[in-house]
Design a protein around this motif. Structure first.
Motif, PDB file in Angstrom:
ATOM      1  N   ASN A  13       0.852  -1.194   0.000  1.00  0.00           N
ATOM      2  CA  ASN A  13       0.000   0.000   0.000  1.00  0.00           C
ATOM      3  C   ASN A  13       0.888   1.245   0.000  1.00  0.00           C
ATOM      4  O   ASN A  13       0.823   2.070   0.892  1.00  0.00           O
ATOM      5  CB  ASN A  13      -0.918   0.023   1.231  1.00  0.00           C
ATOM      6  CG  ASN A  13      -1.968  -1.070   1.215  1.00  0.00           C
ATOM      7  OD1 ASN A  13      -2.946  -0.991   0.478  1.00  0.00           O
ATOM      8  ND2 ASN A  13      -1.767  -2.110   2.012  1.00  0.00           N
ATOM      9  N   LEU A  18      -7.659  -0.656   0.084  1.00  0.00           N
ATOM     10  CA  LEU A  18      -6.629  -1.263   0.927  1.00  0.00           C
ATOM     11  C   LEU A  18      -6.257  -2.645   0.398  1.00  0.00           C
ATOM     12  O   LEU A  18      -7.136  -3.464   0.121  1.00  0.00           O
ATOM     13  CB  LEU A  18      -7.174  -1.414   2.358  1.00  0.00           C
ATOM     14  CG  LEU A  18      -6.286  -2.198   3.327  1.00  0.00           C
ATOM     15  CD1 LEU A  18      -5.178  -1.312   3.875  1.00  0.00           C
ATOM     16  CD2 LEU A  18      -7.105  -2.766   4.479  1.00  0.00           C
ATOM     17  N   HIS A  19      -4.981  -2.896   0.246  1.00  0.00           N
ATOM     18  CA  HIS A  19      -4.523  -4.253  -0.044  1.00  0.00           C
ATOM     19  C   HIS A  19      -4.355  -4.945   1.305  1.00  0.00           C
ATOM     20  O   HIS A  19      -3.551  -4.531   2.129  1.00  0.00           O
ATOM     21  CB  HIS A  19      -3.211  -4.225  -0.830  1.00  0.00           C
ATOM     22  CG  HIS A  19      -2.814  -5.569  -1.362  1.00  0.00           C
ATOM     23  ND1 HIS A  19      -2.336  -6.564  -0.557  1.00  0.00           N
ATOM     24  CD2 HIS A  19      -2.881  -6.082  -2.605  1.00  0.00           C
ATOM     25  CE1 HIS A  19      -2.097  -7.636  -1.303  1.00  0.00           C
ATOM     26  NE2 HIS A  19      -2.427  -7.376  -2.548  1.00  0.00           N
ATOM     27  N   ALA A  20      -5.125  -5.985   1.522  1.00  0.00           N
ATOM     28  CA  ALA A  20      -5.156  -6.650   2.832  1.00  0.00           C
ATOM     29  C   ALA A  20      -3.782  -7.233   3.180  1.00  0.00           C
ATOM     30  O   ALA A  20      -2.968  -7.479   2.285  1.00  0.00           O
ATOM     31  CB  ALA A  20      -6.197  -7.763   2.812  1.00  0.00           C
ATOM     32  N   PRO A  21      -3.513  -7.444   4.479  1.00  0.00           N
ATOM     33  CA  PRO A  21      -2.242  -8.063   4.870  1.00  0.00           C
ATOM     34  C   PRO A  21      -1.990  -9.343   4.057  1.00  0.00           C
ATOM     35  O   PRO A  21      -2.907 -10.113   3.816  1.00  0.00           O
ATOM     36  CB  PRO A  21      -2.451  -8.371   6.348  1.00  0.00           C
ATOM     37  CG  PRO A  21      -3.402  -7.309   6.800  1.00  0.00           C
ATOM     38  CD  PRO A  21      -4.332  -7.091   5.642  1.00  0.00           C
ATOM     39  N   ARG A  52       3.556  -9.483  12.602  1.00  0.00           N
ATOM     40  CA  ARG A  52       2.185  -9.289  13.102  1.00  0.00           C
ATOM     41  C   ARG A  52       1.967  -9.927  14.479  1.00  0.00           C
ATOM     42  O   ARG A  52       1.123  -9.460  15.227  1.00  0.00           O
ATOM     43  CB  ARG A  52       1.172  -9.794  12.063  1.00  0.00           C
ATOM     44  CG  ARG A  52       1.265 -11.246  11.733  1.00  0.00           C
ATOM     45  CD  ARG A  52       0.417 -11.630  10.529  1.00  0.00           C
ATOM     46  NE  ARG A  52       1.035 -11.233   9.268  1.00  0.00           N
ATOM     47  CZ  ARG A  52       0.477 -11.414   8.067  1.00  0.00           C
ATOM     48  NH1 ARG A  52      -0.699 -11.972   7.950  1.00  0.00           N
ATOM     49  NH2 ARG A  52       1.102 -11.039   6.975  1.00  0.00           N
ATOM     50  N   GLN A 112      -1.988  -1.468   6.620  1.00  0.00           N
ATOM     51  CA  GLN A 112      -2.503  -2.738   7.142  1.00  0.00           C
ATOM     52  C   GLN A 112      -2.452  -2.773   8.678  1.00  0.00           C
ATOM     53  O   GLN A 112      -3.289  -3.422   9.310  1.00  0.00           O
ATOM     54  CB  GLN A 112      -1.689  -3.908   6.552  1.00  0.00           C
ATOM     55  CG  GLN A 112      -1.861  -4.020   5.031  1.00  0.00           C
ATOM     56  CD  GLN A 112      -0.740  -4.794   4.362  1.00  0.00           C
ATOM     57  OE1 GLN A 112       0.315  -5.023   4.939  1.00  0.00           O
ATOM     58  NE2 GLN A 112      -0.972  -5.200   3.120  1.00  0.00           N
ATOM     59  N   TYR A 145      -5.558  -1.116   9.879  1.00  0.00           N
ATOM     60  CA  TYR A 145      -6.650  -2.070   9.695  1.00  0.00           C
ATOM     61  C   TYR A 145      -6.643  -3.129  10.812  1.00  0.00           C
ATOM     62  O   TYR A 145      -7.687  -3.477  11.365  1.00  0.00           O
ATOM     63  CB  TYR A 145      -6.477  -2.715   8.309  1.00  0.00           C
ATOM     64  CG  TYR A 145      -7.270  -3.954   8.043  1.00  0.00           C
ATOM     65  CD1 TYR A 145      -8.603  -3.880   7.634  1.00  0.00           C
ATOM     66  CD2 TYR A 145      -6.688  -5.213   8.181  1.00  0.00           C
ATOM     67  CE1 TYR A 145      -9.331  -5.040   7.384  1.00  0.00           C
ATOM     68  CE2 TYR A 145      -7.401  -6.372   7.926  1.00  0.00           C
ATOM     69  CZ  TYR A 145      -8.732  -6.279   7.530  1.00  0.00           C
ATOM     70  OH  TYR A 145      -9.440  -7.421   7.281  1.00  0.00           O
ATOM     71  N   LEU A 165      -5.749 -10.507  13.864  1.00  0.00           N
ATOM     72  CA  LEU A 165      -5.671 -10.466  12.407  1.00  0.00           C
ATOM     73  C   LEU A 165      -5.961 -11.853  11.828  1.00  0.00           C
ATOM     74  O   LEU A 165      -6.600 -11.986  10.786  1.00  0.00           O
ATOM     75  CB  LEU A 165      -4.279  -9.977  11.972  1.00  0.00           C
ATOM     76  CG  LEU A 165      -4.091  -9.709  10.484  1.00  0.00           C
ATOM     77  CD1 LEU A 165      -5.057  -8.660   9.963  1.00  0.00           C
ATOM     78  CD2 LEU A 165      -2.655  -9.285  10.196  1.00  0.00           C
TER      79      LEU A 165
END
Lengths: 226, 308
Positions: A158, A198-201, B86, B130, B133, B145
């Motif tokens: 992103n 958004l490009h997700a994780p 993460r 991300q 998010y 996540l």
């Protein structure tokens, strides 16, 4: 193709200091094209080693052979009758070739003579630029044919990050910002929609050794392949 | 209330917010943190605690955050994507929330090549977008996540940075929109020197309705010297320092450059107070914490509101 460059001579000398009879195996595919480990480079390295060891009063007998591909059993078979005449085998292939060679001849020490640096394109003779990190989930369709994983120093999905610097990356003004390029190209193609969401994780797929079997094929017992 | 932080309360009540910044030490000296904190206390609504800024190892951001909480200040816990994957990030977010940290700022982080461990492996498992998010998902959906439930989710007021100046300029406002869609509650901008460009950016954000969806705090860093201004112009990626700023500092005369830097900053703050779409100012007085009381006074942002 896969590109590599020869290891520093000191490092090579150090690896081989205990050996007096060595076989140097070149690879006729990628590393030959990128001028790192083909027939010519095998001859050059062997000549250098021969001279350097003579100067140290510790001569080495080093022979060379270049096979078509070291990542292919069919070609490695040529070496079956030869390797046992040597104390060690050195390989000028990429990391894949070195491992495949070592796997076939587990009785004998195998050493790498090159450092494999990646998947690159040939910009001009002797000049290669990395373009792919083999991430296993290509996003080039979304990003206008520019790889954010390879070309962005942070490999982010992103971008651009806050360090984008008039078209350059924050790490170096000579390094273009991948996301700047992606923006420019998508804008020209009227496809900015691609990067508005958004490009997700990313669910990384390159964290464990990967095996690939193409549709219509299956794995077989390696014993049957020797 | 999403987090119940002081910053959230101040913004929600419609006050013009004023936040500060504190860089943790390159050692274990808690006293150094407390000393810096003393200059900020009562003068700002929350204090950003940087996370290995410029990729130099420092006391961890959550630990320094805790130290300033003990001094009665509210931290804005910064987290960069460079140093943690993460799992580590989510663990730290839970820990931070458990310790009472209620604001966090989600950043990519300067590339490791800038710092004192230039060949460290950069993680960047997720990027700043991300990360926003992820924190929102943790807070609002009580989910990690990976999808599993969180027992007692973290309470965080979610912040992020925005650079209104970097090229391509047309993209900047879309990037802001992307962060809003990812779930950000407030934005702190890059240091502003090019006021024309900043006004344009804010206008675009207003026109797109973005300033109604997010609190924007304008980033201000007073110039301490002409050398600093020149360095920021030439060497700091993403920084836009017009020549007029340098000329004005040069015209200040011997011994008066720093005061002129503060004058410029305070004039900016005056304009930001009136600018439609802005909710506050983020003052980054880098290694100049002792000047914050004076700047806050001159910028007429005191006293800070106290909200129960």
């Amino acid at each position: 193709m896969i590109v590599a460059q020869r290891k520093p001579f000191e490092e090579i000398m150090n690896m081989l200091k205990g050996y007096k009879k060595v076989l140097n195996v070149g690879c006729g595919t990628c590393v030959a094209v990128c001028l790192a480990g083909g027939e010519k480079e095998v001859t050059v390295l062997n000549t250098e080693l021969d001279m350097a060891r003579k100067l140290k009063d510790n001569p080495i007998k080093i022979d060379g052979i270049t096979i078509e591909r070291q990542c292919d059993r069919e070609y490695l078979a040529e070496l079956d009758s030869k390797v046992d005449d040597y104390e060690a085998v050195v390989s000028m292939a990429c990391g894949v070739g070195v491992q495949f060679l070592a796997e076939r001849f587990p009785q004998i020490p195998v050493y790498p003579m090159v450092d494999t640096s990646g998947l690159a394109a040939n910009q001009a003779v002797g000049w290669y630029e990395e373009r792919c990190r083999s991430c296993n989930q290509c996003v080039l369709g979304m990003t206008g044919g520019i790889c954010p994983v390879t070309m962005c120093a942070k490999g982010i999905y992103n971008g651009p990050c806050g360090g984008t610097n008039n078209g350059s990356c924050e790490i170096d003004t000579e390094q273009p910002c991948a996301w700047f390029m992606i923006y420019e190209r998508l804008e020209r193609q009227g496809r900015l929609d691609n990067i508005l969401e958004l490009h997700a994780p990313v669910e990384w797929l390159d964290q464990t050794p990967r095996t690939l079997v193409q549709p219509g094929y299956k794995k077989v017992d390696p014993e049957d392949l020797v | 209330m999403k987090s119940g932080s002081n910053l959230e309360k101040v913004l929600k009540a419609g006050h013009f917010a004023f936040t500060g910044e504190l860089g943790p030490p390159r050692g274990t000296d808690a006293e150094e943190v407390r000393k810096k904190a003393a200059f900020l206390k009562g003068n700002v609504d929350a204090v950003n605690i940087t996370d290995n800024q410029t990729a130099m190892v420092r006391m961890s951001s959550w630990a320094a955050s805790l130290l300033i909480m003990q001094e009665g200040l509210e931290p804005n816990y910064q987290m960069v994507c460079r140093d943690r994957n993460r799992l580590a990030m989510q663990a730290d977010i839970l820990g931070a929330s458990a310790l009472g940290i209620r604001n966090m700022l989600c950043l990519s982080g300067d590339h490791q090549q800038f710092g004192d461990h230039p060949s460290a492996k950069g993680v960047f498992d997720i990027d700043s977008m991300q990360l926003i998010y992820m924190v929102k998902k943790m807070r609002d959906e009580s989910k990690f996540l990976g999808g599993a439930d969180i027992h007692e989710p973290p309470k965080m007021f979610i912040g992020a940075a925005a650079n209104p100046f970097a090229e391509p300029f047309e993209w900047r406002v879309h990037r802001l929109a992307k962060k809003i869609n990812a779930g950000v509650d407030f934005i702190q901008t890059q240091c502003i020197y090019n006021m024309d460009k900043f006004r344009k950016w804010v206008k675009q954000a207003n026109d797109m309705g973005l300033t109604e969806k997010v609190y924007i705090l304008a980033g201000v860093t007073p110039m301490k010297s002409i050398g600093m201004a020149r360095y920021m112009k030439a060497k700091v990626p993403g920084m836009d320092v017009p020549d007029e700023i340098i000329k004005r500092l040069q015209g200040a005369g011997k011994g008066k450059v720093a005061a002129e830097g503060i004058n410029i900053a305070c004039e900016q703050i005056e304009e930001f107070k009136e600018m439609q779409g802005l909710a506050g100012v983020h003052l980054m007085a880098i290694e100049w914490e002792h000047k914050v009381p004076e700047i806050a006074e001159q910028a007429k942002v005191l006293p800070r509101p106290v909200i129960e």
